[in-house]
Design an enzyme around this catalytic site. Structure first.
Site, PDB file in Angstrom:
ATOM      1  N   HIS A  73       0.656  -1.209   0.099  1.00  0.00           N
ATOM      2  CA  HIS A  73       0.151  -0.008   0.034  1.00  0.00           C
ATOM      3  C   HIS A  73       0.858   1.325  -0.074  1.00  0.00           C
ATOM      4  CE1 HIS A  73      -3.256  -2.678   1.151  1.00  0.00           C
ATOM      5  NE2 HIS A  73      -2.342  -3.236   2.077  1.00  0.00           N
ATOM      6  N   SER A 121      16.272  22.143 -14.983  1.00  0.00           N
ATOM      7  CA  SER A 121      15.199  22.594 -15.196  1.00  0.00           C
ATOM      8  C   SER A 121      15.636  23.994 -16.031  1.00  0.00           C
ATOM      9  CB  SER A 121      14.366  23.112 -13.873  1.00  0.00           C
ATOM     10  OG  SER A 121      13.278  24.245 -13.997  1.00  0.00           O
ATOM     11  N   LYS A 166      16.770  21.859  -9.652  1.00  0.00           N
ATOM     12  CA  LYS A 166      16.209  20.463  -9.970  1.00  0.00           C
ATOM     13  C   LYS A 166      17.129  19.710 -10.508  1.00  0.00           C
ATOM     14  CE  LYS A 166      11.985  20.398 -10.949  1.00  0.00           C
ATOM     15  NZ  LYS A 166      10.923  19.527 -10.466  1.00  0.00           N
ATOM     16  N   GLU A 174      11.158   8.643 -16.220  1.00  0.00           N
ATOM     17  CA  GLU A 174       9.884   9.076 -16.534  1.00  0.00           C
ATOM     18  C   GLU A 174       9.786   8.610 -17.987  1.00  0.00           C
ATOM     19  OE1 GLU A 174       9.374  13.199 -15.408  1.00  0.00           O
ATOM     20  OE2 GLU A 174      11.136  13.031 -14.873  1.00  0.00           O
TER      21      GLU A 174
END
Ligand code: ARG
Length: 468
Positions: free
Chosen positions: A156, A277, A283, A290
């Site tokens: 979970h 970024s 970043k 991804e």
């Protein structure tokens, strides 16, 4: 140039049909396979006496010249020439004259495209199978290096029980190994010769398909010419194997994304696999992971794409079948990239010990172990032991403390059995917790060593492409 079927129909095709029907932009990817199929066919025609010796030689030389033109980027693609087969035949005619027209004896573009895609899928299945082997190898190497590192195991997405990092990595290993099996099966499905089936019914010549089989190194020959030109099982198997692999890779990639977040902080990813970024200076984004996740969506869509094309198609060949190339080529590219990226990620992640320890502590990862210790060492029924451990966790949580930080008073207030320091700290140690999981397939160090060995042995299993 006139259309291939000039005779029955006259005049040019409508522009819209030219545009709709041209597949050359994709087929060109199959040029090696198309030329290999034509070479084998020409030799077979020569072998059975259909093609005179000097024509055979001219055709083979012409095909070699065409191959060189394609490879040097000099081969011109024209929408009016529809597909790879027509392009090759047209150029061959320019190069060697009317003898080129003999190459298509006892052959149809239907069995031609079938043999092209069989050869192509067979090659891809091997290449991707080998890339998965490299990924699996990287997982074993990393697992071995992290065999003593403990990480929270989740259910979970809540901290459940401590496991070894090796255990988590090998969990992915076994799945990827099953995907390699799927590519091995794909290889077998594609390892069957369709050429020689003609348009659908067979051909009016006494051809030698066994000669073709040997020439193209196929394991078998399709028994039924209609099956041979109508089936896309090889592509279907390839798209499913690729989707299974991509979806699995995506689950792992998602964990890498999570682990890399500030909130988890479990790993650092090597700079080459992350981006910055344009606006936020702090970043370091896990783009590689991804994009693996993103490509899994494409592969899934491509599988459904082909299945929708096949559903409801009457036998044998229908032109809709040329739509198989879009999903095939896109998935081929995606799957190569996914395998290579994930291998680089496995090599490029570094586990952050202090963050792993902090999460194990904050997640009370050894509460089950404490309850079990009360059962085995203090002879308390499990239900009551579960209650005692739960109560202590509740007390700690209320004060923002971990089990390690619980004071003796807190422990005593819950149960006198928790007073004994040695008993208590041995029970809640995360390393002890993992090393007690000695059941087969469990996370104990001894079982991890055994699993690494088994993984190594399974990785060198014989595969259909390495068999003679
Ligand atoms: N370009 C076609 C394909 O990719 C080749 C077969 C064409 N056959 C035909 N009967 N029009 O499937």
């Amino acid at each position: 140039m006139s259309r291939l079927w000039e005779g029955r129909q006259t005049g040019a095709s409508d522009d819209v049909l030219l545009e709709l029907g041209a597949s050359i932009d994709l087929d060109i990817e199959l040029y090696r396979e198309d030329l290999a199929g034509s070479r084998a066919h020409a030799k077979m025609l020569g072998h059975v006496g259909i093609l005179p010796e000097q024509d055979l030689k001219a055709i083979l030389d012409g095909l070699t010249a065409i191959e060189k033109e394609i490879e040097s980027g000099k081969f011109e693609l024209k929408i009016e020439l529809e597909d790879i087969h027509t392009h090759v035949e047209n150029r061959l005619t320019q190069l060697i004259g009317p003898a080129a027209g003999r190459l298509h004896t006892a052959r149809s573009r239907n069995d031609q495209i079938a043999v092209d895609t069989h050869l192509y899928v067979r090659r891809l299945a091997r290449e991707i199978g080998e890339e998965i082997s490299r990924l699996c190898d990287a997982l074993i190497v990393k697992a071995e290096a992290e065999i003593d590192q403990v990480i929270p195991g989740y259910t979970h997405l809540q901290v459940a029980q401590p496991v070894k990092v090796s255990h988590h990595l090998l969990a992915h290993f076994w799945g990827f190994l099953r995907d390699r099996e799927r590519f091995a099966q794909t290889y077998k499905t594609a390892n069957r010769l369709p050429l020689g089936s003609g348009a659908l019914a067979g051909v009016n010549y006494n051809t030698d398909r066994e000669f073709l089989r040997k020439e193209l190194n196929f394991a078998e020959i399709y028994e039924n010419s209609m099956d041979a030109v109508a089936t896309r099982d090889h592509i279907q198997d390839f798209l499913y194997a690729s989707t299974s692999f991509a979806v699995r890779a995506s689950r792992f990639a998602e964990e890498i994304v999570l682990w890399n977040s500030v909130e988890f902080g479990f790993i650092k990813i090597s700079d080459g696999l992350t981006t910055g970024s344009s606006i936020m200076p702090q970043k370091k984004n896990p783009d590689a992971a991804e994009l693996v996740r993103g490509r899994a969506g494409r592969n899934t869509g491509n599988l459904v794409n082909l299945l929708m094309t096949l559903k409801g198609l009457p036998f044998a060949y229908n032109r809709d079948l040329q739509e198989d190339r879009t999903p095939l080529l896109d998935t081929a590219k995606n799957t190569h990239l996914i395998a290579r990226t994930l291998t680089a990620l496995v090599k490029g992640i570094e586990f952050q010990k202090h963050r792993l320890t902090a999460s194990l502590e904050r997640g009370f990862a050894t509460a089950t172990d404490l309850a079990d210790a009360l059962v085995t060492k203090k002879d308390i029924p499990f239900r009551e032991a579960h209650h005692i451990a739960g109560k202590l966790v509740g007390l700690c949580a209320a004060q923002d403390l971990t089990l390690t930080q619980a004071t003796k008073e807190m422990r005593r207030s819950v149960s006198s059995h928790l007073e004994d320091d040695t008993f208590y700290f041995e029970s809640i140690s995360t390393v002890n917790s993992t090393d007690r999981k000695i059941s087969q397939g469990g996370t104990a160090r001894s079982r991890q060593i055994e699993q690494v060995e088994k993984a190594r042995a399974a990785l060198v299993d014989r595969l259909p492409w390495s068999q003679k």
